[in-house]
Design a protein around this motif. Structure first.
Motif, PDB file in Angstrom:
ATOM      1  N   THR A 150       0.831  -1.206   0.000  1.00 44.10           N
ATOM      2  CA  THR A 150       0.000   0.000   0.000  1.00 44.10           C
ATOM      3  C   THR A 150       0.862   1.250   0.000  1.00 44.10           C
ATOM      4  O   THR A 150       0.553   2.225  -0.699  1.00 44.10           O
ATOM      5  N   ASP A 156      -3.434  -1.964   9.289  1.00 40.52           N
ATOM      6  CA  ASP A 156      -2.792  -0.649   9.270  1.00 40.52           C
ATOM      7  C   ASP A 156      -2.655  -0.124   7.844  1.00 40.52           C
ATOM      8  O   ASP A 156      -2.764   1.080   7.596  1.00 40.52           O
ATOM      9  N   ALA A 181     -10.684  -2.281  10.278  1.00 43.24           N
ATOM     10  CA  ALA A 181      -9.955  -1.208   9.593  1.00 43.24           C
ATOM     11  C   ALA A 181     -10.790  -0.585   8.489  1.00 43.24           C
ATOM     12  O   ALA A 181     -10.762   0.638   8.290  1.00 43.24           O
ATOM     13  N   LEU A 182     -11.547  -1.392   7.753  1.00 40.29           N
ATOM     14  CA  LEU A 182     -12.425  -0.842   6.723  1.00 40.29           C
ATOM     15  C   LEU A 182     -13.441   0.114   7.345  1.00 40.29           C
ATOM     16  O   LEU A 182     -13.756   1.172   6.785  1.00 40.29           O
ATOM     17  N   TYR A 209     -14.635   3.312   4.693  1.00 38.85           N
ATOM     18  CA  TYR A 209     -14.825   2.768   3.351  1.00 38.85           C
ATOM     19  C   TYR A 209     -16.262   2.283   3.196  1.00 38.85           C
ATOM     20  O   TYR A 209     -16.702   1.367   3.888  1.00 38.85           O
ATOM     21  N   GLY A 238      -6.560   5.340   3.534  1.00 38.09           N
ATOM     22  CA  GLY A 238      -7.478   6.455   3.712  1.00 38.09           C
ATOM     23  C   GLY A 238      -8.465   6.586   2.568  1.00 38.09           C
ATOM     24  O   GLY A 238      -9.014   5.597   2.080  1.00 38.09           O
ATOM     25  N   ASP A 239      -8.633   7.810   2.111  1.00 35.19           N
ATOM     26  CA  ASP A 239      -9.618   8.059   1.050  1.00 35.19           C
ATOM     27  C   ASP A 239      -9.106   7.706  -0.339  1.00 35.19           C
ATOM     28  O   ASP A 239      -9.800   7.921  -1.332  1.00 35.19           O
ATOM     29  N   LEU A 292      -8.465   4.589  -1.032  1.00 39.50           N
ATOM     30  CA  LEU A 292      -8.946   3.228  -1.255  1.00 39.50           C
ATOM     31  C   LEU A 292     -10.206   3.299  -2.099  1.00 39.50           C
ATOM     32  O   LEU A 292     -11.242   3.790  -1.655  1.00 39.50           O
ATOM     33  N   ASP A 295     -13.026   1.769  10.267  1.00 40.36           N
ATOM     34  CA  ASP A 295     -12.276   2.944  10.704  1.00 40.36           C
ATOM     35  C   ASP A 295     -11.963   3.871   9.537  1.00 40.36           C
ATOM     36  O   ASP A 295     -11.948   5.097   9.677  1.00 40.36           O
ATOM     37  N   ASN A 296     -11.694   3.252   8.388  1.00 44.43           N
ATOM     38  CA  ASN A 296     -11.346   4.010   7.186  1.00 44.43           C
ATOM     39  C   ASN A 296     -12.537   4.767   6.625  1.00 44.43           C
ATOM     40  O   ASN A 296     -12.372   5.716   5.863  1.00 44.43           O
ATOM     41  N   ILE A 342      -4.719  -0.675   5.383  1.00 45.97           N
ATOM     42  CA  ILE A 342      -6.037  -0.172   4.979  1.00 45.97           C
ATOM     43  C   ILE A 342      -6.263   1.217   5.560  1.00 45.97           C
ATOM     44  O   ILE A 342      -6.735   2.126   4.866  1.00 45.97           O
ATOM     45  N   ARG A 343      -5.910   1.391   6.830  1.00 45.60           N
ATOM     46  CA  ARG A 343      -6.075   2.714   7.442  1.00 45.60           C
ATOM     47  C   ARG A 343      -5.174   3.742   6.762  1.00 45.60           C
ATOM     48  O   ARG A 343      -5.569   4.889   6.558  1.00 45.60           O
TER      49      ARG A 343
END
Length: 294
Positions: free
Chosen positions: A160, A193, A228-229, A234, A199-200, A202, A231-232, A195-196
């Motif tokens: 990532t 982590d 994480a998804l 998404y 951020g935007d 993704l 938290d993100n 995925i977080r």
């Protein structure tokens, strides 16, 4: 709640009208809201007619692909790069004509096992080409989503962090990351982590098991990933991807190392995947309510 998608290779490896209709019908009947197709050859089927079929079942569509070595835009050969640009532009056009808003996959290099390190010139060729393709995609209403894959399927973007730096260098607002649990399980130090960190940026997300079979029948720890998804923030599509040698086409089977039948009942596989993903999303939401309620 996130919409759920399914890859057409769960149903068929072909792109004849019959193959497409069968994949569409099965996906719709099981309650999926999006179907993902590999890059479709418009010479093999009626694009406007199939677009109407998609509208008739209110099924969304995403298109994903990997470049062949002869169209590798991370090559140092200008002719190969030019071929790759044309392939990507055609893929954007097909996605647009089918009503897809996402083009994803290994768009930045060949989908292949490399025997050399990436070069600075090759990386820049990929960036420059994708900048042009992204602008074409913006005109077509199609986002460009770069799938971060494992070291055995590309030498350019395996994490990532690499993908975020690459997107920053492209500098176009409609270029995003396409993350996949199968690949993250191999390459990321901490998939949650990562995925977080995305951020935007993704833009598209694949759920696939470590052995490419039934979700939960491998080694991936899904709870932190779905936390994480959440938290993100998404809220876009989560698409199930699974390959078995019983269905997947020969070329992809070789590239991805699908040497056995990871399943033989695709209806049971798809039904289970939808329930599994839904349960993981619900469980993540419950954990959040418990831990964040005063």
């Amino acid at each position: 709640m996130n919409p759920m998608g399914i890859h057409a290779f769960v149903w068929s490896a072909g792109s004849t009208p019959e193959d497409l209709s069968r994949a569409l019908d099965h996906s719709s009947a099981l309650g999926y809201s999006l179907i993902e197709f590999p890059r479709l050859d418009p010479k093999k089927f009626d694009v406007p007619a199939f677009a109407q079929s998609l509208k008739a079942v209110t099924m969304g569509i995403a298109v994903t692909m990997g470049l062949q070595p002869s169209a590798d835009i991370s090559s140092e050969d200008a002719a190969v790069v030019a071929t790759g640009e044309q392939v990507l532009r055609e893929a954007v056009s097909v996605a647009r004509d089918l009503g897809a808003q996402k083009l994803g996959g290994i768009l930045f290099s060949a989908h292949d096992k490399y025997m050399t390190m990436p070069t600075a010139r090759g990386r820049q060729n990929s960036i420059d080409t994708l900048r042009k393709v992204a602008r074409y995609g913006a005109e077509a209403g199609v986002t460009i989503n770069l799938e971060i894959v494992n070291r055995f399927e590309s030498n350019l973007l395996n994490t990532t962090a690499q993908g975020l730096a690459f997107i920053a260098d492209i500098g176009e607002p409609n270029v995003y990351l396409h993350l996949d649990t199968f690949h993250m399980n191999i390459e990321e130090a901490n998939p949650a982590d990562a995925i977080r960190a995305a951020g935007d940026r993704l833009g598209y997300f694949h759920v696939g098991e470590s052995n490419r079979g039934f979700l939960g029948a491998g080694t991936i720890d899904y709870a932190p990933i779905f936390d994480a998804l959440l938290d993100n923030g998404y809220a876009d599509t989560i698409t199930f991807e699974s390959f078995s040698s019983a269905v997947v086409d020969k070329d992809l089977s070789i590239i991805t190392g699908i040497w056995r039948n990871t399943w033989d009942d695709n209806v049971a596989l798809a039904r289970h995947a939808k329930a599994f993903i839904q349960d993981q999303m619900d469980s993540a939401a419950r954990r959040r309510r418990i831990t964040r309620t005063p």
